[in-house]
Write an enzyme that holds these catalytic residues in place. Sequence first.
Site, short mmCIF file in Angstrom:
data_model
loop_
_atom_site.label_atom_id
_atom_site.label_comp_id
_atom_site.label_asym_id
_atom_site.label_seq_id
_atom_site.Cartn_x
_atom_site.Cartn_y
_atom_site.Cartn_z
N HIS A 1 0.77 -1.26 -0.01
CA HIS A 1 -0.07 0.11 0.01
C HIS A 1 0.85 1.35 -0.01
CE1 HIS A 1 -4.29 -1.24 0.78
NE2 HIS A 1 -3.51 -2.41 0.75
N ASP B 1 -4.53 6.91 1.83
CA ASP B 1 -4.96 5.75 1.57
C ASP B 1 -6.25 5.49 1.96
OD1 ASP B 1 -5.44 2.54 1.60
OD2 ASP B 1 -3.38 2.40 1.21
#
Length: 471
Positions: free
Chosen positions: A24, A130
């Site tokens: 990520h 994110d």
Amino acid sequence: MAPADGESSPPPHVAVVAFPFSSHAAVLLSIARALAAAAAPSGATLSFLSTASSLAQLRKASSASAGHGLPGNLRFVEVPDGAPAAEETVPVPRQMQLFMEAAEAGGVKAWLEAARAAAGGARVTCVVGDAFVWPAADAAASAGAPWVPVWTAASCALLAHIRTDALREDVGDQAANRVDGLLISHPGLASYRVRDLPDGVVSGDFNYVINLLVHRMGQCLPRSAAAVALNTFPGLDPPDVTAALAEILPNCVPFGPYHLLLAEDDADTAAPADPHGCLAWLGRQPARGVAYVSFGTVACPRPDELRELAAGLEDSGAPFLWSLREDSWPHLPPGFLDRAAGTGSGLVVPWAPQVAVLRHPSVGAFVTHAGWASVLEGLSSGVPMACRPFFGDQRMNARSVAHVWGFGAAFEGAMTSAGVATAVEELLRGEEGARMRARAKELQALVAEAFGPGGECRKNFDRFVEIVCRA
């Protein structure tokens, strides 16, 4: 606070909040680097917030890749991981839990203050992050800044997470009895079955850390996001998926695959790190004749399934390149590695430069776990796929590849040697495979057009930069 009359507005200061697990943070950093380059003329600065271990990994990757240094207007800011100092070895799920508990308990607000301090007191004007780190929404609001989350997986999976409550109400406790039922009553999900939904949506442990996380995220996004970056490109998602998302999230900005935003993020295709000689080996193979096999860095088949896969690759008669963690090699059939090396028909390596491999003219099939990054890398390289999903959104991705976009096939359950041999032979040489290969090339052309001069992804990224920097 608005500037007084006659005063100019200070330049934007964008805080970029990472989810420091799996890939990520690396994906978000590629976006941050592209954003920093595009926003430099406005005087914008970016603070990339992640944990010490995450930043160390990013620095290591940057030092190993030419051209991957940080732009001058992008800085790393270390934030706590939430783990007690006494805990030396913490399983990853527990690490995620501690990190998210800290984030929700006011941690993100403290991180934004750390970003402000690192920027010499410059107020944070926008929070990009994110989407998994949903507590950033309230922290951004407290700072008087918009929250612009970045979604890194497929659009259909995002839709499933946003509609989790409705899906649970519909399916109830009948998930096991309705596994093959199509979700026709849920806008945008009619092409998918109950069995394709990500873990924790209608089955599994709803209280498992990652399932709780994405459920809360799905509830937060529609009410708090100023805009949402999508890891897709116009023309990929079916119209019903696009329409359903637009109704819930009216300011979606698709500009994926994210790794194509900056030319230097694609640099490994020109001069890749290739310590195991994958590209040299591919150079000795026939055009579009090789099956490339990789299940990413997390997923791995059980030992019995590994043996079936190995036997199927041999039975297919096709040369193969297999990226497989070394701790799994002892589970391969006796003599398999020696036979592959002795005949030159196969190469098994612990790591391969995947993007460069997929773009090599010798690669004609991709056996994959259907992680979204791998799907996009294969798609943008024009390579048809055989998907063996394991968890998370991989089942939806495999369904999309095989039944929505039609450029591959999907295994239903564990792989068998016969199934692998048939899939590889079909993708490389079969009549149905010819249709899949043609479809893969069509999608590859769409990606190239979207990222070409004046392409839709270029325009959308410009819009994303404007949204982020206008606050």
